[in-house]
Design an enzyme around this catalytic site. Structure first.
Site, short mmCIF file in Angstrom:
data_model
loop_
_atom_site.label_atom_id
_atom_site.label_comp_id
_atom_site.label_asym_id
_atom_site.label_seq_id
_atom_site.Cartn_x
_atom_site.Cartn_y
_atom_site.Cartn_z
N PRO A 292 -23.46 25.60 -6.81
CA PRO A 292 -23.21 24.37 -6.04
C PRO A 292 -24.42 23.47 -5.79
O PRO A 292 -24.28 22.36 -5.29
CB PRO A 292 -22.65 24.88 -4.71
CG PRO A 292 -23.04 26.29 -4.62
CD PRO A 292 -23.20 26.80 -6.00
N LYS A 296 -21.91 19.60 -8.37
CA LYS A 296 -21.25 19.18 -9.61
C LYS A 296 -19.87 19.81 -9.84
O LYS A 296 -19.14 19.37 -10.72
CB LYS A 296 -22.15 19.51 -10.81
CG LYS A 296 -23.38 18.63 -10.89
CD LYS A 296 -23.02 17.20 -11.28
CE LYS A 296 -24.12 16.23 -11.00
NZ LYS A 296 -23.77 15.10 -10.16
P1 RFL Z 1 -9.28 25.13 -7.90
O1 RFL Z 1 -9.65 24.28 -6.73
O2 RFL Z 1 -9.75 26.52 -7.92
O3 RFL Z 1 -7.71 25.08 -8.01
C1 RFL Z 1 -7.00 25.92 -8.89
C2 RFL Z 1 -5.61 26.08 -8.35
O4 RFL Z 1 -4.85 26.87 -9.27
C3 RFL Z 1 -4.11 27.85 -8.54
N1 RFL Z 1 -3.84 28.97 -9.45
C4 RFL Z 1 -2.63 29.18 -10.04
N2 RFL Z 1 -1.49 28.52 -9.97
C5 RFL Z 1 -0.45 28.99 -10.69
N3 RFL Z 1 -0.52 30.11 -11.47
C6 RFL Z 1 -1.67 30.82 -11.56
N4 RFL Z 1 -1.72 31.91 -12.32
C7 RFL Z 1 -2.79 30.35 -10.83
N5 RFL Z 1 -4.06 30.79 -10.69
C8 RFL Z 1 -4.66 29.95 -9.85
C9 RFL Z 1 -4.99 28.18 -7.36
O5 RFL Z 1 -4.26 28.74 -6.27
C10 RFL Z 1 -5.59 26.82 -7.03
O6 RFL Z 1 -4.81 26.11 -6.08
O7 RFL Z 1 -9.77 24.45 -9.27
P2 RFL Z 1 -9.90 22.90 -9.69
O8 RFL Z 1 -8.67 22.14 -9.30
O9 RFL Z 1 -10.37 22.89 -11.09
O10 RFL Z 1 -11.03 22.30 -8.72
C11 RFL Z 1 -12.35 22.72 -8.87
C12 RFL Z 1 -13.05 22.71 -7.51
O11 RFL Z 1 -12.24 23.35 -6.54
C13 RFL Z 1 -14.39 23.43 -7.63
O12 RFL Z 1 -15.11 23.00 -8.76
C14 RFL Z 1 -15.29 23.22 -6.45
O13 RFL Z 1 -14.70 23.44 -5.22
C15 RFL Z 1 -16.48 24.19 -6.65
N6 RFL Z 1 -17.11 24.47 -5.39
C16 RFL Z 1 -17.95 23.53 -4.92
N7 RFL Z 1 -18.18 22.40 -5.65
C17 RFL Z 1 -18.99 21.46 -5.20
O14 RFL Z 1 -19.16 20.43 -5.87
N8 RFL Z 1 -19.62 21.63 -3.97
C18 RFL Z 1 -19.40 22.75 -3.19
O15 RFL Z 1 -19.94 22.88 -2.11
C19 RFL Z 1 -18.55 23.76 -3.66
N9 RFL Z 1 -18.30 24.90 -2.94
C20 RFL Z 1 -16.85 25.68 -4.71
C21 RFL Z 1 -17.45 25.85 -3.46
C22 RFL Z 1 -16.01 26.66 -5.24
C23 RFL Z 1 -15.75 27.86 -4.56
N10 RFL Z 1 -14.92 28.87 -5.19
C24 RFL Z 1 -14.27 28.60 -6.44
C25 RFL Z 1 -14.74 30.18 -4.77
C26 RFL Z 1 -17.17 27.01 -2.74
C27 RFL Z 1 -16.31 28.02 -3.26
C28 RFL Z 1 -16.07 29.22 -2.40
C1 PHB Z 2 -21.18 20.41 0.76
O1 PHB Z 2 -20.36 21.32 0.86
O2 PHB Z 2 -21.25 19.50 1.60
C2 PHB Z 2 -22.15 20.41 -0.36
C3 PHB Z 2 -22.24 21.51 -1.17
C4 PHB Z 2 -23.16 21.51 -2.23
C5 PHB Z 2 -23.96 20.42 -2.42
C6 PHB Z 2 -23.88 19.32 -1.61
C7 PHB Z 2 -22.95 19.31 -0.57
O3 PHB Z 2 -24.89 20.42 -3.42
#
Ligand code: RFL
Ligand code: PHB
Length: 389
Positions: A292, A296
């Site tokens: 993170p 991105k």
């Molecule tokens: P998602 O958000 O994981 O959504 C995928 C959806 O698919 C469902 N799913 C299914 N549905 C039907 N059948 C199945 N077999 C399935 N398997 C799964 C799930 O329930 C879910 O609703 O992916 P998407 O849409 O590609 O979005 C991507 C973003 O969510 C992700 O890139 C970011 O959140 C990554 N990420 C972060 N990105 C940032 O830019 N800044 C952050 O601070 C940040 N913190 C994080 C994060 C990702 C985390 N993960 C994956 C554990 C923190 C966490 C904890």
């Molecule tokens: C946020 O969750 O606000 C967040 C996470 C990762 C970043 C910036 C912001 O690099």
């Protein structure tokens, strides 16, 4: 049931794609394993690149984001009790928007519901059939009843643990992965942010990040060992550790309060190639993960959706498959650059368990170079605000 595009996963990727397709008159059905409340309960990304902001507007879901989001035209980097600013507006002539993934997802659900978009929740045992044939279909269970959707295309938006990527045979699929030896402990608190811009901090005790959602909602992170769990960390212990990892002047201003969410995320870089197999396309976390540190994750999902949406519109409106045929190549070219940027920022800012004195000096040289060199700041700013689609 029959539809044009069957989308697996109702996270931000799946919802945004179905919303954009709908506006071009292309029909889709979205299958989600969980409930809407469950998806909205996940606290994740907070920073949107300017191209993503445009895409939200194009999807007709930018109104609340424009009203409630915060434009940031720079960020702060701290090290050794000292800090400097990288000015995005001056160096890259662009800005980012601070607007949480939860709110953005809520807006997408509202739009799909207002337009009677079809989302099926609580689906189990999703399996994609004949993706490399002429007539793909998706089988799944809801409430114990087997169902089938026939479609032109299947899009895997089902995150890192979904089924779509694994549908591509191992003989075709190549995966690239780097796992980092630490995680991020994140806390959300109803307190004013310590600063009006994000602060990324390299300290001798490990990385820290001060981020925010709005003027009374702050998001803070500290690097922690992978074997820790949120229960190991009382709120007091978290605030104490955070204060020790940011410049003293900032720590003195920090307003603390009870956490309303606390979780640990592991850090990983991951890419699968190709992102298309026959009639199956992968988007977002289903195809790639970044650490993170550079914000991105969600933004790379948005760029995939941009390419795929345009490819599908070109096919359904003009009968031209060029955009679909070049999807994987175009999406991957941009993904690898975001992978590089997140990896670079992670390396510059974290404390590694096996780090030697030499490695530490290299990090310091990197930070000093960035602080003193306009070209280095331009490179960082251009990547942070988002490379062109
Ligand atoms: P998602 O958000 O994981 O959504 C995928 C959806 O698919 C469902 N799913 C299914 N549905 C039907 N059948 C199945 N077999 C399935 N398997 C799964 C799930 O329930 C879910 O609703 O992916 P998407 O849409 O590609 O979005 C991507 C973003 O969510 C992700 O890139 C970011 O959140 C990554 N990420 C972060 N990105 C940032 O830019 N800044 C952050 O601070 C940040 N913190 C994080 C994060 C990702 C985390 N993960 C994956 C554990 C923190 C966490 C904890
Ligand atoms: C946020 O969750 O606000 C967040 C996470 C990762 C970043 C910036 C912001 O690099």
């Amino acid at each position: 049931m029959r539809t044009q595009v069957c989308i697996i996963g109702a996270g931000p990727s799946g919802l945004l794609l179905s919303q954009l397709l709908h506006r071009k008159g292309i029909e889709s059905v979205v299958l989600e394993r969980k409930t809407k409340d469950y998806v909205l309960g996940r606290i994740r990304a907070g920073v949107l690149e300017h191209g993503f902001v445009e895409l939200m507007r194009e999807a007709g879901v930018g109104e609340r984001m424009d009203r409630e989001g915060y434009i940031h035209d720079g960020t702060v980097i701290a090290y050794d009790n000292h800090q400097f600013r990288v000015d995005f507006a001056a160096r890259a002539n662009a800005t980012v928007m601070v607007y949480g993934q939860t709110e953005l997802t809520r807006d997408l659900y509202a739009a799909r519901e207002a337009e009677n978009g079809k989302i099926i929740y609580n689906v189990d045992d999703v399996s994609i059939q004949d993706a490399d044939g002429a007539a793909p279909y998706v089988e799944f269970n809801v409430d114990g009843n087997g169902q089938r959707i026939d479609c032109d295309y299947v899009v895997g938006c089902d995150g890192f643990h979904g089924v779509s990527r694994k549908t591509i045979p191992e003989t075709v699929r190549k995966e690239y992965e780097k796992v980092y030896p630490f995680g991020w402990l994140g806390v959300l608190s109803e307190t004013p942010p310590v600063h009006d811009e994000l602060i990324y901090s390299n300290s001798t005790r490990g990385f820290a990040l001060c981020s925010m959602r709005n003027e009374n909602l702050s998001r803070y992170y500290i690097q922690c060992p992978l074997d820790h769990s949120p229960e190991n960390w009382s709120d007091d212990a978290f605030w104490e550790e955070l204060k020790r990892r940011i410049p003293e002047e900032t720590a003195e201003k920090l307003i603390t309060g009870p956490s309303i969410e606390k979780s640990i995320a592991p850090l990983r870089s991951f890419v699968t190639e190709p992102m298309r197999w026959g009639k199956l396309f992968l988007c977002g976390d289903a195809a790639h993960i970044v650490p993170p540190t550079g914000a991105k994750g969600l933004n790379t999902a948005a760029s995939d959706i941009f390419y795929l949406y345009h490819g599908m519109a070109q096919f359904y409106i003009d009968g031209d498959t060029e955009g679909l045929d070049s999807y994987s190549e175009k999406a991957l070219a941009r993904i690898w650059k975001a992978e590089r940027f997140s990896w670079w920022m992670s390396n510059m800012l974290h404390l590694y368990p096996e780090q030697s004195d030499f490695d530490r000096k290299m990090q310091r040289a990197e930070l000093e170079f960035l602080e003193s060199n306009e070209s280095a700041q331009k490179v960082m700013a251009e990547n942070y605000v988002g490379l062109p689609f």
